[in-house]
Design an enzyme around this catalytic site. Sequence first.
Site, PDB file in Angstrom:
ATOM      1  N   SER A 139       0.908  -1.165  -0.097  1.00 28.39           N
ATOM      2  CA  SER A 139       0.022  -0.159  -0.023  1.00 28.39           C
ATOM      3  C   SER A 139       1.382   1.223   0.257  1.00 28.39           C
ATOM      4  O   SER A 139       1.529   1.802  -0.278  1.00 28.39           O
ATOM      5  CB  SER A 139      -0.920  -0.255   1.117  1.00 28.39           C
ATOM      6  OG  SER A 139      -2.093   0.950   0.880  1.00 28.39           O
ATOM      7  N   ASP A 304      -9.119  -7.480  -3.941  1.00 24.11           N
ATOM      8  CA  ASP A 304      -8.758  -5.806  -3.406  1.00 24.11           C
ATOM      9  C   ASP A 304      -9.296  -5.022  -4.042  1.00 24.11           C
ATOM     10  O   ASP A 304      -9.179  -4.993  -5.484  1.00 24.11           O
ATOM     11  CB  ASP A 304      -6.945  -5.251  -3.438  1.00 24.11           C
ATOM     12  CG  ASP A 304      -6.748  -4.049  -2.877  1.00 24.11           C
ATOM     13  OD1 ASP A 304      -7.552  -3.523  -2.792  1.00 24.11           O
ATOM     14  OD2 ASP A 304      -5.607  -4.257  -2.565  1.00 24.11           O
ATOM     15  N   HIS A 334      -7.713  -5.740   0.727  1.00 28.05           N
ATOM     16  CA  HIS A 334      -6.585  -4.679   0.190  1.00 28.05           C
ATOM     17  C   HIS A 334      -5.543  -5.229   1.351  1.00 28.05           C
ATOM     18  O   HIS A 334      -4.484  -5.222   1.557  1.00 28.05           O
ATOM     19  CB  HIS A 334      -6.852  -3.175   0.286  1.00 28.05           C
ATOM     20  CG  HIS A 334      -5.649  -2.531   0.226  1.00 28.05           C
ATOM     21  ND1 HIS A 334      -4.649  -2.658  -1.102  1.00 28.05           N
ATOM     22  CD2 HIS A 334      -5.155  -1.730   1.375  1.00 28.05           C
ATOM     23  CE1 HIS A 334      -3.571  -1.355  -0.508  1.00 28.05           C
ATOM     24  NE2 HIS A 334      -3.911  -0.951   0.948  1.00 28.05           N
ATOM     25  N   ASP A 335      -6.203  -5.491   2.773  1.00 26.79           N
ATOM     26  CA  ASP A 335      -5.281  -5.949   4.169  1.00 26.79           C
ATOM     27  C   ASP A 335      -5.428  -7.009   3.770  1.00 26.79           C
ATOM     28  O   ASP A 335      -4.121  -7.707   4.257  1.00 26.79           O
ATOM     29  CB  ASP A 335      -6.549  -6.170   5.043  1.00 26.79           C
ATOM     30  CG  ASP A 335      -6.422  -4.589   6.053  1.00 26.79           C
ATOM     31  OD1 ASP A 335      -5.788  -3.821   5.621  1.00 26.79           O
ATOM     32  OD2 ASP A 335      -7.551  -3.890   6.565  1.00 26.79           O
TER      33      ASP A 335
END
Length: 354
Positions: A139, A304, A334-335
Amino acid sequence: MTLDRPLPLEIGGVLPGVRLAYETWGRLAPDASNAVLVLHALTGDSHVAGPAEPGHPTPGWWDGLVGPGRPLDTDRWFVVVPNVLGGCQGSTGPSSPRPDGRPWGGAFPFLTQRDMVTAEAQLADALGIERWALVTGGSMGGMRALEWAVSYPERVGALLLLATAAAASAEQIAMAAVQLHAIRADPGWRGGDYHGAAPGHGPHAGLGTARRLAHITYRSEPELQARFGRRAQDGEDPLRSGRYQVESYLDHHADKLVRRFDAGSYVVLTEAMNGHDAGRGRGGTAAALRRVTARTLVAGVDSDRLYPLAQQAELAAGIPGADRLRVIESPSGHDGFLTEPAQVGALVRGLLDG
Ligand SMILES: CC(=O)SCCNC(=O)CCNC(=O)[C@H](O)C(C)(C)COP(=O)(O)OP(=O)(O)OC[C@H]1O[C@@H](n2cnc3c(N)ncnc32)[C@H](O)[C@@H]1OP(=O)(O)O
Ligand SMILES: N[C@@H](CCO)C(=O)O
């Protein structure tokens, strides 16, 4: 460490008195050839490994990856993790004092990912590390890892980019803009000059709202549906002012962040993510990516929705030394770069051993 000179900023001007907090694991080899730089995401910190302890109520955020016998084996590698410039866990940010002793607050300058990397390069110099064996991050950490490899190609031996992009997209900027608006609309924000306010009088509601929205974007729709569906939170009735489970879940993540993170840092770092564009001033994205000389692996998470795989495909296609795009399978959205340490660990091992 404190930088020995004011930091020149990409948009002009300087930031004086910069302090960078960092943690290390393992021992630096006499020839400094075993150094690995791990760069954290938006609300991460330097505590990548280790158990929960006083001051760190949760284990390191990549604890499964860093330690003796783990993919980043600290019997072999010297792992360095700085807290990002602009942050609030030891490095200079809006809550830090400026030279006259008052908090920076709203006067803290606009930062870019390149400014953060310029500061990190001075940390590397101070540690005697001319070239990193590996630079990695997910990220926003991936944005800085990319900036390292584009700005200092000769200093990056291998590069692992996770769930990141060459430039922030319109949707990423839009999601972030709503979060910035929520914080600035909080009467406690006071133009960013709230650090002297009585406890409890900062922009906590705004930061909490920002985190709720952000957290939705960090997870996937099927995961939220499977975990929470339409269920009511225990003992509450959503039809009578109670909450759904998913609301309670978001409240929990908002409360946790508000207790540990400064709203001013959140604004500075979020704006820096929106400003991310590796091609700026370098002839565009393709030309910037061509500067990278590191052996590179790029991976994204299949679910994601914030940093979709197309962004990582662009990186993998554009970086000359990049292998084919790798896909982390995870329901966590996304995590996934945080919740799937076994898959990320396999990528780390493959890159370091290859
Ligand atoms: C590089 C970095 O950024 S690292 C910095 C750390 N990252 C963050 O803080 C990001 C925000 N957090 C997250 O995204 C995630 O919590 C992660 C990535 C850290 C972990 O993900 P997961 O293990 O999947 O955790 P998950 O999203 O299920 O959240 C679990 C929490 O929700 C709580 N929770 C679950 N359901 C509910 C509910 N109905 N009501 C209230 N709380 C709930 C759990 O009790 C647990 O609480 P705890 O974290 O205080 O122990
Ligand atoms: N959940 C992570 C991911 C953001 O990219 C964070 O808060 O830093």
